[in-house]
Design a protein around this motif. Structure first.
Motif, PDB file in Angstrom:
ATOM      1  N   VAL A  68       0.852  -1.194   0.000  1.00  0.00           N
ATOM      2  CA  VAL A  68       0.000   0.000   0.000  1.00  0.00           C
ATOM      3  C   VAL A  68       0.891   1.250   0.000  1.00  0.00           C
ATOM      4  N   ASN A  69       1.907   1.220   0.863  1.00  0.00           N
ATOM      5  CA  ASN A  69       2.817   2.360   0.929  1.00  0.00           C
ATOM      6  C   ASN A  69       3.490   2.616  -0.410  1.00  0.00           C
ATOM      7  N   LYS A  70       3.896   1.529  -1.013  1.00  0.00           N
ATOM      8  CA  LYS A  70       4.603   1.654  -2.299  1.00  0.00           C
ATOM      9  C   LYS A  70       3.675   2.277  -3.353  1.00  0.00           C
ATOM     10  N   PHE A  71       2.460   1.798  -3.368  1.00  0.00           N
ATOM     11  CA  PHE A  71       1.519   2.317  -4.352  1.00  0.00           C
ATOM     12  C   PHE A  71       1.280   3.819  -4.154  1.00  0.00           C
ATOM     13  N   ILE A  72       1.056   4.194  -2.884  1.00  0.00           N
ATOM     14  CA  ILE A  72       0.785   5.615  -2.620  1.00  0.00           C
ATOM     15  C   ILE A  72       1.988   6.469  -3.008  1.00  0.00           C
ATOM     16  N   ARG A  73       3.170   5.939  -2.697  1.00  0.00           N
ATOM     17  CA  ARG A  73       4.375   6.689  -3.039  1.00  0.00           C
ATOM     18  C   ARG A  73       4.468   6.869  -4.561  1.00  0.00           C
ATOM     19  N   GLN A  74       4.261   5.775  -5.294  1.00  0.00           N
ATOM     20  CA  GLN A  74       4.318   5.840  -6.760  1.00  0.00           C
ATOM     21  C   GLN A  74       3.265   6.791  -7.301  1.00  0.00           C
ATOM     22  N   PHE A  75       2.102   6.690  -6.709  1.00  0.00           N
ATOM     23  CA  PHE A  75       1.003   7.530  -7.165  1.00  0.00           C
ATOM     24  C   PHE A  75       1.354   9.009  -7.000  1.00  0.00           C
ATOM     25  N   GLU A  76       1.905   9.344  -5.837  1.00  0.00           N
ATOM     26  CA  GLU A  76       2.250  10.745  -5.587  1.00  0.00           C
ATOM     27  C   GLU A  76       3.354  11.234  -6.512  1.00  0.00           C
ATOM     28  N   GLU A  77       4.332  10.381  -6.704  1.00  0.00           N
ATOM     29  CA  GLU A  77       5.442  10.759  -7.577  1.00  0.00           C
ATOM     30  C   GLU A  77       4.949  11.021  -8.992  1.00  0.00           C
ATOM     31  N   SER A  78       4.136  10.089  -9.474  1.00  0.00           N
ATOM     32  CA  SER A  78       3.702  10.233 -10.861  1.00  0.00           C
ATOM     33  C   SER A  78       2.764  11.424 -11.001  1.00  0.00           C
ATOM     34  N   ARG A  79       2.017  11.688  -9.954  1.00  0.00           N
ATOM     35  CA  ARG A  79       1.102  12.812  -9.987  1.00  0.00           C
ATOM     36  C   ARG A  79       1.903  14.110 -10.143  1.00  0.00           C
ATOM     37  N   LYS A  80       2.983  14.179  -9.400  1.00  0.00           N
ATOM     38  CA  LYS A  80       3.832  15.365  -9.472  1.00  0.00           C
ATOM     39  C   LYS A  80       4.436  15.491 -10.867  1.00  0.00           C
ATOM     40  N   MET A  81       4.928  14.357 -11.328  1.00  0.00           N
ATOM     41  CA  MET A  81       5.594  14.389 -12.624  1.00  0.00           C
ATOM     42  C   MET A  81       4.611  14.759 -13.731  1.00  0.00           C
ATOM     43  N   MET A  82       3.437  14.159 -13.665  1.00  0.00           N
ATOM     44  CA  MET A  82       2.432  14.433 -14.687  1.00  0.00           C
ATOM     45  C   MET A  82       2.046  15.906 -14.685  1.00  0.00           C
ATOM     46  N   SER A  83       1.905  16.416 -13.502  1.00  0.00           N
ATOM     47  CA  SER A  83       1.512  17.810 -13.391  1.00  0.00           C
ATOM     48  C   SER A  83       2.562  18.697 -14.051  1.00  0.00           C
ATOM     49  N   LYS A  84       3.824  18.376 -13.809  1.00  0.00           N
ATOM     50  CA  LYS A  84       4.913  19.143 -14.427  1.00  0.00           C
ATOM     51  C   LYS A  84       4.841  19.025 -15.941  1.00  0.00           C
ATOM     52  N   LEU A  85       4.684  17.793 -16.410  1.00  0.00           N
ATOM     53  CA  LEU A  85       4.652  17.567 -17.853  1.00  0.00           C
ATOM     54  C   LEU A  85       3.499  18.311 -18.504  1.00  0.00           C
ATOM     55  N   MET A  86       2.363  18.251 -17.853  1.00  0.00           N
ATOM     56  CA  MET A  86       1.189  18.896 -18.433  1.00  0.00           C
ATOM     57  C   MET A  86       1.413  20.398 -18.500  1.00  0.00           C
ATOM     58  N   LYS A  87       2.056  20.926 -17.495  1.00  0.00           N
ATOM     59  CA  LYS A  87       2.299  22.366 -17.485  1.00  0.00           C
ATOM     60  C   LYS A  87       3.263  22.753 -18.603  1.00  0.00           C
ATOM     61  N   MET A  88       4.200  21.856 -18.863  1.00  0.00           N
ATOM     62  CA  MET A  88       5.132  22.131 -19.953  1.00  0.00           C
ATOM     63  C   MET A  88       4.452  21.983 -21.302  1.00  0.00           C
TER      64      MET A  88
END
Ligand SMILES: Nc1nc2c(ncn2[C@@H]2O[C@H](COP(=O)(O)OP(=O)(O)O)[C@@H](O)[C@H]2O)c(=O)[nH]1
Ligand SMILES: [Mg+2]
Length: 452
Positions: A416-436
């Motif tokens: 569960v921890n791993k999933f949440i961590r991955q989810f948060e990381e990708s969310r951040k990354m996606m947000s950056k990418l979308m902004k770019m």
């Protein structure tokens, strides 16, 4: 698809592209390698010869050698020739004279176990979904005890009209009596699932000829198993000689077929390939486009098919809303679950990647990183054990909630921890990418929120 062949040709092309200047000798070496790759993939030797002759003529004749990017030019020649070998232009299924109650009739013929029955159901579904036609299924394989039942079951599962064939009657009688049924049911395209044999035999051919007399089909499609390689070509030639075929359907292309059947069958028989069977499920049918398959073999992707598939399963408005959320870093676990479900409908992660330019090769490297089906199932289980409130706000997930979720999903808290961590990381990354602005040109729904 045809991984081995694809790898080998790509290896050769890469070598050519790596050279700044190309000599005649380089080209000849490359052509030799490609020839060998094709033969190894069980492509008919005559087909290989004509393929190689034409690539050679073009590569040595054209200004490839002096050109700015000889490697790319050479690749283009190979791509064009592959497309030609596969038939050049796509040939559509013929049901243009169909009218409700007076259907176009399509025979599916072929040896036993090649996928006739499955393909009959696939085609029926395709005609209904893509062409808005009312299909009808007619089983006439009275020889194998369960054959008729098999089609009836498939029909029932997909809500497709099927003629209640009685196995104690002859195929000829069944076809005759289906006329009245088709009229009453206002069937527009009738798909006849004929009996197969282990080998071509006279009895079968004469039965099929009879059927042709009783109700003239607009199409006689041979269903051939791509795994059989050149043997499939021989079968196609036999059927074509006796019956006259209007098209071919290659099945089990999703397996580890080497490509020999696909690359030989058109040239050897002159009969166009019309569809590919790419899996056991009734949705696993693709309209055959020579150029798209050539691109896939050369790992240039088949974005067109991907986008078409995407359009079927993705709601545009939804996708836009999701993209917006992503840019604002508001993407939730619930959104994420939807993405997984969409990904599955699109045929799964690997199948999608196989259609993206350059991804086939990259996938090899990614294979260990990319989540296998098992991992995705685990993630789904975790999400399903979360309450809706938690899915909308994963920040709520404290220790005791995580423990509960792990229990509920049959996983460990560390998962569960791993999933949440991955989810948060990708969310951040996606947000950056979308902004770019990178997300804008992407595929609808793709790459949005997949943390891998
Ligand atoms: N992987 C894969 N399996 C297929 C495909 N088409 C059919 N099959 C399988 O091949 C087997 C034989 O199919 P069936 O339709 O009964 O063949 P028939 O004897 O020609 O009617 C079944 O197990 C099908 O699920 C395909 O495109 N891909
Ligand atoms: Mg069958």
């Amino acid at each position: 698809m045809f991984d081995n062949l694809s790898d080998k040709i790509l290896g050769t092309l890469k070598k050519v592209r790596g050279q700044g200047r190309i000599s005649e000798k380089n080209i000849e070496d490359a052509i030799k390698e490609i020839r060998l790759s094709l033969l190894e993939a069980d492509v008919n030797f005559k087909v290989v010869k004509s393929f190689i002759d034409s690539v050679k003529a073009k590569a040595l004749g054209a200004d490839v050698i002096d050109s700015v990017s000889p490697g790319q030019q050479f690749t283009k020649i190979v791509q064009d020739e592959l497309t030609q070998v596969l038939g050049g232009e796509a040939v559509a299924l013929d049901f243009k004279n169909s009218q409700p109650g007076q259907p176009s009739v399509i025979f599916l013929v072929g040896l036993q176990g090649t996928g006739k029955t499955t393909t009959a159901a696939k085609l029926a579904l395709y005609l209904r979904q893509k062409h808005g036609k009312k299909p009808g299924l007619l089983p006439v394989d009275i020889y194998r005890p369960a054959a008729i039942e098999q089609l009836k079951t498939l029909a029932k599962q997909n809500n497709l009209p099927v003629f209640p064939s009685d196995p104690s009657r002859k195929p000829q009688e069944l076809l005759e009596s289906a006329k009245k049924w088709a009229k009453e049911e206002m069937i527009e395209v009738l798909l006849v699932d004929t009996a197969g044999r282990l080998q071509i035999d006279e009895e079968l051919m004469s039965e099929l000829k009879d059927l042709k007399q009783i109700w003239t089909p607009s199409e006689i499609l041979l269903v051939a198993d791509a795994m059989l390689g050149q043997q499939a070509v021989n079968v196609a030639e036999g059927f074509n000689k006796s019956l006259g075929l209007s098209g071919l359907i290659l099945t089990k292309v999703d397996g580890d077929a080497r490509g020999g059947a696909a690359l030989s069958i058109r040239q050897a028989t002159g009969v166009p390939i019309k569809f590919l069977g790419v899996g056991e499920k009734v949705g696993n049918l693709e309209v055959f486009h020579p150029d798209r398959l050539a691109s896939r073999i050369l790992d240039m992707g088949d974005v067109v098919t991907l986008v078409e598939r995407a359009q079927e399963v993705i709601d545009e408005k939804d996708a836009k809303a999701t993209a917006k959320k992503m840019a604002r870093n508001e993407f939730t676990v619930e959104d994420f679950l939807k993405q997984i479900q969409m990904m599955k409908k699109l045929g799964g992660f690997e199948s999608i990647m196989g259609m993206m330019p350059g991804m086939g090769q990259m996938m090899k490297g990614l294979k260990n990183m990319a989540p296998p089906e098992k991992e995705i199932k685990k993630i789904e289980a975790i999400i399903h054990s979360m309450t809706l409130k938690e899915r909308h706000n994963h920040k709520l997930l404290n220790g005791s909630r995580r423990k509960r979720i792990a229990m509920g999903s049959g996983t460990e808290v560390s998962d569960v921890n791993k999933f949440i961590r991955q989810f948060e990381e990708s969310r951040k990354m996606m947000s950056k990418l979308m902004k770019m602005g990178m997300g804008k040109g992407g595929f609808p729904g793709m790459g949005r929120g997949f943390p891998f």
